[in-house]
Design an enzyme around this catalytic site. Structure first.
Site, PDB file in Angstrom:
ATOM      1  N   GLU A 143      69.592  14.762 -25.718  1.00  0.00           N
ATOM      2  CA  GLU A 143      69.204  14.618 -26.036  1.00  0.00           C
ATOM      3  C   GLU A 143      68.140  13.685 -25.625  1.00  0.00           C
ATOM      4  O   GLU A 143      66.704  13.534 -25.390  1.00  0.00           O
ATOM      5  CB  GLU A 143      68.957  13.908 -27.491  1.00  0.00           C
ATOM      6  CG  GLU A 143      69.520  14.617 -29.225  1.00  0.00           C
ATOM      7  CD  GLU A 143      67.965  15.850 -29.261  1.00  0.00           C
ATOM      8  OE1 GLU A 143      66.750  15.714 -28.791  1.00  0.00           O
ATOM      9  OE2 GLU A 143      69.497  17.301 -29.503  1.00  0.00           O
ATOM     10  N   HIS A 188      59.682  18.148 -25.505  1.00  0.00           N
ATOM     11  CA  HIS A 188      60.952  18.526 -26.347  1.00  0.00           C
ATOM     12  C   HIS A 188      62.277  19.388 -26.692  1.00  0.00           C
ATOM     13  O   HIS A 188      63.102  20.067 -25.692  1.00  0.00           O
ATOM     14  CB  HIS A 188      60.862  17.136 -27.872  1.00  0.00           C
ATOM     15  CG  HIS A 188      62.515  16.799 -27.716  1.00  0.00           C
ATOM     16  ND1 HIS A 188      63.401  15.464 -27.544  1.00  0.00           N
ATOM     17  CD2 HIS A 188      63.724  17.209 -28.139  1.00  0.00           C
ATOM     18  CE1 HIS A 188      64.651  15.583 -27.434  1.00  0.00           C
ATOM     19  NE2 HIS A 188      64.805  16.960 -28.070  1.00  0.00           N
ATOM     20  N   GLU A 189      61.564  20.375 -27.458  1.00  0.00           N
ATOM     21  CA  GLU A 189      62.379  21.362 -27.763  1.00  0.00           C
ATOM     22  C   GLU A 189      62.212  22.454 -26.829  1.00  0.00           C
ATOM     23  O   GLU A 189      63.223  22.875 -26.574  1.00  0.00           O
ATOM     24  CB  GLU A 189      61.814  21.774 -29.471  1.00  0.00           C
ATOM     25  CG  GLU A 189      61.934  20.726 -30.284  1.00  0.00           C
ATOM     26  CD  GLU A 189      63.643  20.615 -30.374  1.00  0.00           C
ATOM     27  OE1 GLU A 189      64.291  21.502 -30.404  1.00  0.00           O
ATOM     28  OE2 GLU A 189      63.529  19.394 -31.179  1.00  0.00           O
ATOM     29  N   HIS A 233      64.660  21.459 -24.293  1.00  0.00           N
ATOM     30  CA  HIS A 233      66.230  22.134 -24.533  1.00  0.00           C
ATOM     31  C   HIS A 233      66.469  23.781 -24.115  1.00  0.00           C
ATOM     32  O   HIS A 233      67.270  24.202 -23.577  1.00  0.00           O
ATOM     33  CB  HIS A 233      66.485  22.008 -26.089  1.00  0.00           C
ATOM     34  CG  HIS A 233      66.640  20.734 -26.390  1.00  0.00           C
ATOM     35  ND1 HIS A 233      68.067  19.671 -25.469  1.00  0.00           N
ATOM     36  CD2 HIS A 233      66.618  20.340 -27.240  1.00  0.00           C
ATOM     37  CE1 HIS A 233      67.891  19.381 -26.402  1.00  0.00           C
ATOM     38  NE2 HIS A 233      66.490  18.665 -27.646  1.00  0.00           N
TER      39      HIS A 233
END
Length: 300
Positions: A215, A140-141, A144
């Site tokens: 997100e 997930h990070e 980004h």
């Protein structure tokens, strides 16, 4: 940089629109300050210096505020191993790896681009998650970073930071210096404070609208990369539940970085704050991951 993270055209479009609108607000804000303060050089120099400082040193500022430090492979072999595997799968440069000595279970990515990115996890997160859950959070990070929205959020938040600082400066100038200035100066400070407050409110709303979508986009990209949306949902549920049990005082120290976190530092009884949260609700994120699980045909 091109990675194997699933591209998101809606995210790209939203980032472009947000930056365009914030750019218009920023230009109007600087113009208003120049008219009010009657000093082009002073306003432009200060604004440019703060923008450069935030853009170039955002990673160091975030790590310092969150008590983070860079860790070697010898110190955190499992953490480095997970990130190595994800970066190889995603075909992207490996970011610097940091650990924050906080019990608050969370993670964040920061940095101006993929070559100067940092992924930081807290010791609270490492202690609570299984390896596959940690993999989902780190994917997930990393998404980004790959989608460049970390840099966009860093730049976008600059305007709000500037406006907020000016509001505070003008307020305390009015509060403690009122006896030593004439009515014209007091009126000028009041106008500056009003303009800054309006700019802060506009940037606040624009950033939150972008942040909530980014997100969901990161959840989807991570789930598609790992092929395990249910594991990411498990990590999200576990982290959100544990954050609710963190003391309120500890949460408040971290809330300034909510836009960068895997899940926001919000405790129970914060319904009003959730309306203006940087993240979609837990239920919304779990619903989206469940839909991805069906799409991938993942076993329940």
């Amino acid at each position: 940089m091109r990675s194997r993270f699933e591209p998101d055209r809606q995210l790209t479009a939203r980032m472009a629109v947000t930056m365009f609108l914030l750019g218009l607000v920023y230009v109007a804000f600087i113009a208003a300050l120049i008219v009010l303060l009657k000093s082009v050089v002073l306003v432009v120099v200060i604004a440019a210096a703060l923008l450069v400082a935030q853009f170039w040193f955002s990673d160091r500022i975030a790590l310092y505020a969150m008590h983070g430090r860079f860790v070697s492979r010898e110190e955190q072999p499992e953490l480095h191993g997970v990130i190595d595997r994800l970066c190889a799968t995603a075909d992207m440069p490996k970011p610097r790896v940091a650990v924050s000595e906080m019990d608050l279970p969370n993670a964040f990515a920061t940095g101006r681009n993929a070559d100067h990115a940092v992924v930081c996890v807290t010791t609270g997160l490492l202690r609570r998650l299984e390896t596959d859950e940690l993999e989902g959070v780190l994917a997930h990070e990393l998404s980004h970073v790959a989608h460049r929205d970390v840099a966009v959020i860093t730049i976008a938040s600059f305007l709000g930071v500037i406006a907020g600082l000016i509001v505070r400066f003008a307020f305390y100038s009015q509060l403690f210096g009122g006896r030593n200035r004439d009515q014209n100066t007091a009126a000028l400070l009041a106008i500056v404070m009003a303009v800054s407050a309006l700019v802060y409110a506009l940037s606040f709303l624009l950033i939150r609208a972008l942040s909530r979508y980014r997100e969901l986009a990161a959840d989807r990209a991570a789930a598609m990369l790992t092929g395990k949306p249910s594991v990411l949902a498990s990590a999200l549920t576990k982290v959100s539940g544990d954050i609710a049990r963190i003391p309120t005082q500890d949460l408040r120290t971290a809330q300034a970085f909510n836009a960068f976190f895997f899940t926001p530092a919000l405790g129970p009884g914060t319904a009003l704050a959730s309306m203006f949260s940087t993240h979609p609700s837990l239920e919304r994120r779990l619903e989206a991951l469940a839909a991805i699980s069906v799409e991938l045909g993942e076993a329940a």
